[in-house]
Every structure is written in structure tokens, then in C-alpha cells.
Design a protein around this motif. Structure first.
Motif, short mmCIF file in Angstrom:
data_model
loop_
_atom_site.label_atom_id
_atom_site.label_comp_id
_atom_site.label_asym_id
_atom_site.label_seq_id
_atom_site.Cartn_x
_atom_site.Cartn_y
_atom_site.Cartn_z
N ARG A 656 38.25 40.73 45.21
CA ARG A 656 38.64 39.38 45.19
C ARG A 656 36.78 39.36 45.02
NH1 ARG A 656 41.19 33.61 47.80
NH2 ARG A 656 43.12 34.31 46.27
N ASN A 661 39.37 35.10 41.17
CA ASN A 661 40.94 34.49 40.83
C ASN A 661 42.15 35.14 41.83
OD1 ASN A 661 38.82 32.32 40.36
ND2 ASN A 661 38.67 33.39 38.52
N LYS A 663 45.16 35.85 43.04
CA LYS A 663 46.06 35.62 43.75
C LYS A 663 46.63 36.55 44.72
CE LYS A 663 46.67 31.09 42.51
NZ LYS A 663 45.76 30.30 43.56
N PRO A 683 42.46 29.59 50.33
CA PRO A 683 43.14 29.19 48.31
C PRO A 683 43.77 30.31 48.30
CG PRO A 683 41.11 27.74 48.97
CD PRO A 683 41.51 29.02 50.38
N GLY A 684 44.62 29.81 47.13
CA GLY A 684 45.31 30.92 46.16
C GLY A 684 46.34 32.04 47.05
N MET A 704 53.77 32.07 43.12
CA MET A 704 52.77 32.12 42.97
C MET A 704 51.37 32.32 41.62
SD MET A 704 52.06 34.35 46.07
CE MET A 704 50.53 33.83 46.35
N ARG A 708 48.93 30.29 39.03
CA ARG A 708 47.72 30.61 39.02
C ARG A 708 47.79 30.96 37.40
NH1 ARG A 708 45.54 34.65 35.85
NH2 ARG A 708 47.80 35.78 35.78
#
Length: 710
Positions: A656, A661, A663, A683-684, A704, A708
Motif C-alpha cells: 500500500r 488504494n 484492496k 478500510p479496504g 470487493m 473499489r
């Protein structure tokens, strides 16, 4: 004055008679004049005497008023029978009486009984001699307390005047001084030391009976610094030097040295001296004590030697005990491992036999071309696999390492939804009663695991009521104080309780003591794994709660589950259990799969490819990180938590950094640091627990990615 016209009968008066009469008249006139003068003088003297008397009375009254107004000395006037006729304000203040209360009291009423004899002596003195010598005695106040007074009395006419001075403060000070001196003497005697004094320069002067009795030195021998001749030669120089330093600094002095006693024996003494200062703070003399510590030092040496011996023995005993405890722990561990592995081997061998047997038959039927029976064998293999997954799940729950996804739970709502399922499980012979408390608090836990735990308890209750009975599920709010939770490894506070109560066979004390042991069961072979209650216990503890079992043989069992109160908002999530058809991927969507188990990784990659995804794969954390940091498109990272080289969470965090962003879907069987998904996931991120169906995994991946994309 009338002139006397004297006659003698009828004869005329002679010249001589006339002269005598004239002389008499003159004399009478003189007497009358003198009488008039005397009467005038007497009248004047009477007025003077009256004036002088009045003046004397006024002066006397002024003097009396002055005496009565004295504030520091009490004044009493005693009349007949030695009863008070008057007192001044000072006396009233000393005794607390009002004037009306004091007047008429006798001296006996104002004097404690033990002072009556001395007071009688004073009364006799003033009666016979007219006055007394000063006396000290106690008086009684109005409230019954006592005070000391110094008094003297004088007789004046029919009255006796007594003057008294309050000396209570002085008497108390004297008593305190006597007590202090007594304490000092007792302290010196208790120290078994020899007391001595030196002058301000540190020289011994004057009579020193304590030092003389100790050393046998005479007055001339110990004067000045002569006392040093009784000190051991090796100790003289350090003693004198330390003594001079203390005197110069005017601070307390202490040292240990050897002194020759009067009997010639050398003994070890502790010397302690303090400066005695006057009101200005100047040192006037030094007060010191020599205390024989020879026996104490000898005992201390013996104790040190004894302590060293004891410490060696204790250390040896501790080592032996630690070795024994370690051996016992190892034995218990091996026994537990043996019990655990024995139970696992028994159950998993049965389950694996179902799986391998079904696969063998599937292979045989394929070679024979008999594909019509494959569905039945596939179903048998899946059933065994699902039972194996459930067994693993229970083991993780018992060890408190199952991944949990805690959410705010309305326990009443969850139980109400389970009511039909529980009834179907128990059959018509068992009556179910739900006692759900009003205004029940919310709790924070994994609702799926809670439902499983309650179902386990209900099944255990059903099995305990062979001939039927009554099952009660009850909820309540409860607040537990420190004293209640301390024995159970719980935190004081508010809890939601869920009780499952049956009136079945109950448990004996021996069975109750082992109720939470893994693989311990009273059911016949093949009807229970012995993990039901242990799973409930593990779930409760992992949820920061507790579980308690109350049971009496023949009377039934109550299992009470304690879950902490949650003060947050209720969860709006209502997860469905039905599976929709698995959607295919959109063009270009890419999933990175990092899994160290080749079979699992291959299955996931194959299904992803079948659904149109671009699949990237890696067998460990570092390899997965290199792919994540490349320029390729990645819509979702699917990673196991427990990976070699770099665990799944570390992989996600570093990935990350370049893909903020990204997932991430974690898949795990268990991981010590992921047992609470709510604290592990950001989160995510999402989590799934192995084993899972391929369809379930693909649906979660689709959800998921779509979130996104949206």
C-alpha cells in the motif's frame, strides 16, 4: 438672761449678797454662752463624722470593685459555714459557673475529695491565725473537669477572702517534663548504654558516673581527652579525628570502637553523641551514649553465616523444585498433547477415511465408466470435509485463535431468530421457553460464533434430557464488581448474560470439574467430540467474557455466558446465507494471489482464470511484494496471513506504500495476531476463514472489486 432679783424673806439684800448674785449671774451667762458654743461645735462634728464615714465606705467599695475586677486572679468571699457570698469574674471564668450558680457553694463542692485534707488545714489556719500560707490544690469546674490553683486566704471580720491563681499550664508543663525525663531515663536504660556529657569543645568535664562505671577510670583520668586511654590504641586516632570533625561541624556524631571495660575486657561499643543547644542555637554541651554491641555483632556474624547456608539450601531447593515443576509441566503437557492428538487422530482418521474412500470409489467408477454414482461419492467426501472443517473450527475456538469478526449484536434478536431452529433440533419431547429481558444491552462479539456457541449448548442440553424436559434460554443485564470477577479472570463492569438451562441429568462434581477439557465427553463413542463446551469457553474468553457452569446431578445444568456490554451503535449488517451465481470478471481485471500452499494456490488461480480474471501468483511474501510493486495492473490482493519471509499483513502494508488504494482480502486458518478481525483490518480490507467453498471466495472477490470500482 434675766437678772435675778434676789431677796431673803422680808430682809433686804446686803451688798455682799448682791455681789454674790451678780457673780452667779455672770457665771450662768458664761455657762450659757459656752453651752451654745458647744452645741454648735457638736452639730458641726456630727456632720464631719458622717461625711468621713461615707467617704470611707465609698473608698472601700471602690477597692472591692477593683479587687473583684482582677482578671488573672480569682477572688472568693466565704461567709458562715464557708459558703461563697461573692466572687469575681476571673473565678467565674476559671470554673465555668455563673454568679448565681457559684454563690452559696461550699469549698467541699469545689474541691476534689483527695484535696479535702489539705484544704481543711488551710481552713484551720485562717480561722485560728487569720491567714494561710500559699497552698496548691485542684478545683472542680462546672463540667466536672479539674484545674490547678495556687491559693491563699485572709480573714476580715466575719468573712474570709481567698485569692487563687490558675497554675494548670505550669503543672502540666511540670508533668510533661517529668514524663520526658522518665522517658529519657528509660531510653538510656533500654539502650543498656553508658551516658556521658562533654563540653562544647568535646572535652569530658565534671562528674561522669556512667563512664566511670564502664571503664573504671577516676575523675582525674577521664577529664579532658583522658577518656581516650580507655579506647583501644588502634581505634584512638580515627575516633578523635571523627569526634573533632563533628564538634567543628556541630552535627551528630557516631562511630564504633573498642573500649576496655572496668574488668579489663575489650568490648566493641557503638558511640552516639548529639549536640545540646540553648535557645539561641549555640551548642552548650554534647550528650553521648556508649552501647555494648559485641554480642550483637557476634550474633550478626552467626546470622550472616546461617543466612548464607540457608540461601544456598533455598537456592538448591528452588532449583530442585523448578526441575520437578518443569518435569511435571512436561509430563502434563505430554499427557495433554497425547489426549489432544489421540482425539484428533481418532476423529480425523474417520473423516479422512470418508474422504479418501469416496475419492477411491470415484476413481474406480470413472475407470468403469459408471459416472452416474459420482454425485453420491462427491457428496460423501464433501460431508466429511465439512465435518473436518467444523472440528478444526472448534479446536481454534478452544485455543482462542479463531479469527473473529466482532460486531454490535442484539442478543435478543439473534436468539429470537434461532428459536425455530432450536425447536426443530430438540423435537416435541422438550419444551422451549425464551425469557428475553427487556431493554437488553448490546454486546460486541462475532454473531456467527455466538450462534454456534448457543447451538452447541442447546444440543448438550437436549442430550442431557433423554426422556424429555424443559429447556430455558434467558437473557439479562448484570454489573459485576471487582470482588465478583477477580477469581474468574474478568474485568469489572457491565455484562450481557445468556443462560441455557435444562432439567436433565446434570453433572457429578468430577464431571463438572472437567467440563471444559478438550475431547472430554460422557457421550457414547461416535456421538460427541468433547469440544462443544471447550469451544464455548474459548469463544467467551476470546470475546473478553466468561462462561460459568452450575450443575447438580439429577437436577439439571445451567450454562451462563457473560459477554461485555457494548455502548456503541447497533450494526446494520444483515448477512445473507444464500449464494448467487458467480459473476464473471470484467475485461482486464487482475488479482494477485499470494499463498504458500501449492494446492490451494493452484485451485484459486484455476477458478480465477475460469471466470476471466488475469491471475498473478506468488508462493511467499517477498515474491508477492515484488509483483505488487511492479507496474502491472492489480485490482485485488488475495493473500494468506501466515507466509514465509513476509507475513500477509506486512505484505499488504508495504504494497500500500506504492498502491494506497489497493484492496486486500486475507485468507487464514488461524493467526495469533488476527484473532480479532475488527482490530486487524483497515478500510479496504476483508478476511475469510479457511476452509471455504470456491463459490464463496469468488463472490467475496467480486464484491470487493466492485466496491473499489464504485
Amino acid at each position: 438672761m434675766h437678772r435675778i432679783e434676789a431677796t431673803r424673806g422680808d430682809a433686804p439684800l446686803t451688798t455682799q449678797d448682791v455681789d454674790r448674785i451678780e457673780q452667779l449671774e455672770q457665771h450662768i451667762a458664761a455657762l450659757e454662752s459656752e453651752n451654745t458654743r458647744l452645741r454648735a461645735g457638736a452639730e458641726l462634728n456630727s456632720r464631719t463624722v458622717e461625711h468621713l464615714a461615707q467617704e470611707a465606705v465609698r473608698c472601700s467599695e471602690e477597692r472591692l470593685s477593683y479587687v473583684l475586677a482582677i482578671r488573672t486572679v480569682g477572688v472568693m468571699f466565704w461567709g458562715q459555714g464557708f459558703a461563697l457570698t461573692d466572687v469575681n469574674e476571673a473565678f467565674l471564668h476559671m470554673t465555668g459557673f455563673t454568679r448565681q450558680e457559684a454563690l452559696g457553694k461550699t469549698w467541699q463542692e469545689l474541691t476534689p475529695p483527695e484535696f479535702h485534707e489539705a484544704t481543711w488545714k488551710a481552713v484551720n489556719e485562717v480561722t485560728s491565725l487569720g491567714e494561710t500560707t500559699p497552698y496548691e490544690k485542684q478545683y472542680v469546674r462546672k463540667d466536672g473537669s479539674r484545674w490547678w490553683g495556687l491559693f491563699a486566704a485572709r480573714k476580715g471580720g466575719d468573712e474570709v477572702v481567698e485569692f487563687v491563681l490558675d497554675i494548670t499550664a505550669r503543672k502540666e508543663a511540670e508533668a510533661a517534663l517529668r514524663l520526658s525525663e522518665a522517658r529519657f531515663r528509660a531510653a538510656v536504660e533500654a539502650m543498656q548504654g553508658r551516658l556521658w556529657t562533654n563540653d562544647a569543645t568535646g572535652r569530658m568535664v565534671g562528674e561522669q558516673p556512667g563512664w566511670a562505671a564502664l571503664t573504671g577510670q577516676s575523675f582525674d583520668e577521664y577529664q579532658g581527652y583522658g577518656w581516650t586511654s580507655a579506647v583501644h590504641p588502634d581505634d584512638v586516632e580515627p575516633t578523635v579525628e571523627a569526634w573533632r570533625v563533628a564538634v567543628a561541624a556541630q552535627r551528630p556524631f557516631g562511630i564504633e570502637h573498642r573500649v576496655r571495660r572496668q574488668d579489663g575486657a575489650w568490648r566493641l561499643f557503638a558511640l552516639r553523641a548529639l549536640p545540646a543547644r540553648d535557645d539561641t542555637g549555640e551548642v552548650r554541651e554534647w550528650v553521648g551514649v556508649h552501647t555494648d554491641i559485641s554480642n550483637r555483632r557476634a550474633r550478626e556474624a552467626e546470622l550472616r553465616e546461617l543466612n548464607e547456608t540457608l540461601e544456598m539450601r533455598v537456592a538448591q531447593a528452588v532449583a530442585e523444585r523448578a526441575h520437578a515443576e518443569e518435569a511435571l509441566r512436561q509430563s502434563q503437557k505430554m499427557e495433554a498433547v497425547g489426549q489432544l492428538t489421540g482425539g484428533l487422530a481418532h476423529d480425523f482418521n474417520n473423516l479422512l477415511t470418508g474422504i479418501t474412500g469416496s475419492l477411491d470409489l470415484m476413481g474406480t467408477r470413472l475407470r468403469q465408466g459408471r459416472t452416474g454414482e459420482l454425485e453420491r461419492y462427491i457428496g460423501a467426501a464433501m460431508t466429511s470435509a465439512q465435518r473436518a472443517a467444523a472440528l478444526t473450527h472448534r479446536l481454534l475456538a478452544f485455543s482462542r485463535r479463531q479469527p473473529l469478526d466482532p460486531k454490535p449484536v442484539e442478543a435478543n434478536r439473534l436468539l429470537a431468530d434461532m428459536e425455530d431452529m432450536v425447536k426443530r433440533t430438540h423435537g416435541p419431547g422438550i419444551a422451549l421457553e425464551m425469557k428475553l429481558a427487556g431493554n437488553l444491552w448490546r454486546t460486541l462479539c462475532d454473531p456467527v460464533q455466538l450462534e454456534s456457541a448457543i447451538l452447541n449448548l442447546c444440543i448438550n442440553a437436549r442430550d442431557a434430557m433423554v426422556e424429555g424436559g424443559k429447556l430455558t434460554i434467558e437473557t439479562a443485564n448484570i454489573h459485576l464488581e471487582e470482588a465478583c470477577v477477580a477469581p474468574h479472570d474478568m474485568t469489572p463492569g457491565s455484562y450481557v448474560t445468556i443462560s441455557v438451562v435444562d432439567n436433565g441429568a446434570g453433572m457429578s462434581p468430577e464431571v463438572l470439574a472437567r467440563a471444559f477439557d478438550p475431547f472430554f465427553t460422557t457421550k457414547p463413542i461416535g456421538q460427541g467430540t468433547g469440544l462443544g463446551l471447550s469451544m464455548v469457553y474459548g469463544f467467551a474468553k476470546q470475546s473478553e467474557g466468561h462462561v460459568r457452569v452450575i450443575s447438580n446431578e439429577g437436577q439439571g445444568t445451567t450454562v451462563k455466558l457473560y459477554l461485555p456490554r457494548h455502548r456503541g451503535e447497533a450494526s446494520d449488517e444483515d448477512e445473507g446465507t444464500g449464494l448467487a451465481s458467480v459473476p464473471r470478471a470484467e475485461a482486464g481485471e487482475t488479482v494477485l494471489v499470494v499463498e504458500d500452499e501449492p494446492v490451494v494456490r493452484a485451485l484459486i488461480i484455476e477458478v480465477l482464470n475460469d471466470l476471466g480474471y488475469q491471475a498473478l501468483e506468488a508462493a511467499d511474501g517477498p515474491s508477492g511484494l515484488r509483483l505488487a510493486q511492479s507496474g502491472q495492473r492489480i485490482d485485488l490482493l488475495v493473500t494468506d496471513v501466515g507466509l514465509p519471509g513476509l507475513n500477509g499483513r506486512q505484505l499488504a502494508d508495504q504494497a500500500r506504500l506504492t498502491r494506497p488504494n489497493l484492496k486486500v482480502l486475507f485468507i487464514t486458518g488461524y493467526a495469533a495476531n488476527t484473532t480479532q478481525a475488527g482490530g486487524f483490518l483497515e478500510p479496504g480490507m476483508g478476511m475469510m476463514t479457511k476452509p471455504f467453498s470456491v463459490d464463496t471466495l469468488m463472490l467475496r472477490i467480486r464484491e470487493m472489486i466492485e466496491v473499489r470500482a464504485g
